[in-house]
Design a protein around this motif. Sequence first.
Motif: not given
Length: 123
Positions: A90-96, A118-122
């Motif tokens: 799910d790590t990605a830059v999220y845009y509305c 930015q959403v970063t999932v470790s």
Amino acid sequence: QVQLVESGGGLVQAGGSLRLSCAASGLPFRVYAMGWFRQAPGKERQFVAAVSPSGGATNYADSVKGRFTVSRDNAESTVHLEMNSLKVEDTAVYYCAANRLAIQTTQNAYDYWGQGTQVTVSS
């Protein structure tokens, strides 16, 4: 001037949760369908979720169904994306994005875009 401003991104461990928000201004929010897209490094931007102008209808990408929930508050001109059981992928830059017509899953259908969060999932 239309502005869409995302917030709520960050770093979270796999299995965790985040809540993204997108505040809209400069447009009649109540008549716009709102969508969330994401773009991972080296990949194309992809559809995540969308909500109808009234909030009564939603649509999700298969990859997030059952884990993500999109909602909106027309009184506050805000759309949210609740993300649970997050995965590394799910790590990605999220845009509305805002679309004057109806729920759409293709990027070209959207008129306005935010700058992304930015959403970063470790692991």
